[in-house]
Design an enzyme around this catalytic site. Structure first.
Site, mmCIF file in Angstrom:
data_model
loop_
_atom_site.group_PDB
_atom_site.id
_atom_site.type_symbol
_atom_site.label_atom_id
_atom_site.label_comp_id
_atom_site.label_asym_id
_atom_site.label_seq_id
_atom_site.Cartn_x
_atom_site.Cartn_y
_atom_site.Cartn_z
ATOM 1 N N GLY A 1 0.839 -1.190 0.000
ATOM 2 C CA GLY A 1 0.000 0.000 0.000
ATOM 3 C C GLY A 1 0.872 1.237 0.000
ATOM 4 O O GLY A 1 1.794 1.345 0.810
ATOM 5 N N ASP B 1 -1.060 4.802 -6.405
ATOM 6 C CA ASP B 1 0.349 4.520 -6.142
ATOM 7 C C ASP B 1 1.253 5.606 -6.682
ATOM 8 O O ASP B 1 2.350 5.837 -6.156
ATOM 9 C CB ASP B 1 0.712 3.151 -6.728
ATOM 10 C CG ASP B 1 -0.008 2.050 -5.973
ATOM 11 O OD1 ASP B 1 -1.184 1.781 -6.285
ATOM 12 O OD2 ASP B 1 0.595 1.496 -5.023
ATOM 13 N N ASN C 1 -2.769 2.840 -10.276
ATOM 14 C CA ASN C 1 -3.356 2.164 -9.137
ATOM 15 C C ASN C 1 -3.474 0.691 -9.461
ATOM 16 O O ASN C 1 -3.153 0.243 -10.573
ATOM 17 C CB ASN C 1 -4.730 2.772 -8.789
ATOM 18 C CG ASN C 1 -5.212 2.336 -7.413
ATOM 19 O OD1 ASN C 1 -4.499 2.448 -6.423
ATOM 20 N ND2 ASN C 1 -6.421 1.799 -7.360
#
Ligand SMILES: CSC[C@H]1O[C@H](OP(=O)(O)O)[C@H](O)[C@@H]1O
Length: 312
Positions: free
Chosen positions: A45, A215, A225
């Site tokens: 993440g 991201d 992402n």
């Protein structure tokens, strides 16, 4: 529970590869251990990677080769390199200053996630919202609360959440394993869906908003992402449903002009043909495994950060 923290002279983090079956904290003492945890998504993440990068500089003890290895552990989330750089600039001031800088990155992430939750919940209209998500963007993707799922948590706390439709998110099943685990812990109503059901349920009018993480956000708003995000953005546009990216300011990379310049991590083929050692395709089957995709800015309704709302 904090996903990642500095405890008694070591990095402590939840080994997310073992969830939802077991919640195991790892104590990380070396950069090599941290790089391994990052690469196998024990910690994952974008915001959590930023804090991992920051704390990893403390473990590196000023060794430039270790710092370089840490910074390059995963290519797509800009937060990892950003976290390393935020702390490495304090190396000349000594280990005490380095640790203090790393803890500031950790504390800023906690504050940023709470601010994004409030700002995102304020942005969305409606009192019984049906939210679709992909991958995992809760506290497991940060230190606490998370990004897109942090907005969901705030909506739930305000009594404005009807349901979450969570994509399972093949191949590593962050949605099936992690998002459902977090939603159950917060008592939020939810159903798990196959990734390919997302655009169909949008077309059927069963979703009021799509909330995703990021991201890396390029200077023009193109956003990398988890793989599957682009398909949801296409479905959302077709269905007239808002597609909202929720990410801290540290995910915005002004040095990357647009989406085609974002490095997309290609992961091992064996993640596609098997899961936890159980083969799902015949022996010898080849696979393509891009871990992320890029949503062009014109498909994004808004980007919610800890400081502002951006309309790409
Ligand atoms: C809160 S942003 C998290 C972001 O990171 C995930 O990727 P991975 O699980 O491979 O680290 C996914 O792209 C999420 O949106």
């Amino acid at each position: 529970m904090r996903t990642i923290d500095w405890v008694d002279g070591a990095v402590e983090l939840v080994d997310q590869t073992l969830l939802p079956d077991k919640c195991v904290m790892l104590r990380i003492h070396t950069v090599d251990q941290l790089v391994d945890a990052i690469r196998r998504l024990a910690v994952r993440g974008a915001p959590a990677l930023g804090v991992a990068g920051a704390l990893g500089v403390v473990l590196a003890g000023g060794d430039p080769e270790l710092i370089a290895r840490l910074r390059a552990a995963r290519p797509t989330a800009v937060n990892l390199a950003w976290g390393v750089d935020q702390v490495a600039e304090h190396l000349p001031e000594g280990p005490g200053a380095v640790l203090a800088a790393a803890l500031r990155v950790r504390d800023a992430d906690i504050a940023a996630c709470r601010a994004m939750g409030e700002r995102g919940a304020d942005l969305l209209a409606g009192d019984r919202l049906r939210i679709m998500t992909v991958c995992n963007t809760g506290g497991l993707a940060a230190v606490e609360r998370g990004t897109a799922l942090g907005v969901v948590q705030t909506l739930h706390e305000r009594g404005r959440l009807a349901e979450v439709l969570a994509l399972e998110t093949r191949p590593l099943l962050q949605g099936a394993r992690l998002t459902t685990w977090e939603l159950a812990r917060m008592g939020a109503p939810h159903r798990l869906i196959a990734d390919s059901a997302g655009p169909y349920l949008l077309a059927k009018g069963e979703v009021d908003a799509v909330l995703v993480g990021a991201d890396r956000i390029a200077a023009n708003g193109d956003t990398a992402n988890k793989i599957g995000s682009y398909a949801l953005a296409l479905g959302a546009e077709r269905a007239g449903v808002p597609f909202v990216v929720v990410a801290p300011e540290s995910t915005i990379d002004q040095n990357t002009p647009s989406g085609e310049h974002i490095a997309i991590e290609d992961r091992d083929e064996d993640e596609i043909v098997a899961f936890r050692g159980v083969r799902v395709a015949p022996e010898g089957t080849r696979a393509a495994n891009p871990a992320f995709d890029v949503t062009p800015h014109d498909l994004i309704t808004a980007i919610v950060t800890d400081q502002r709302i951006i309309r790409p």
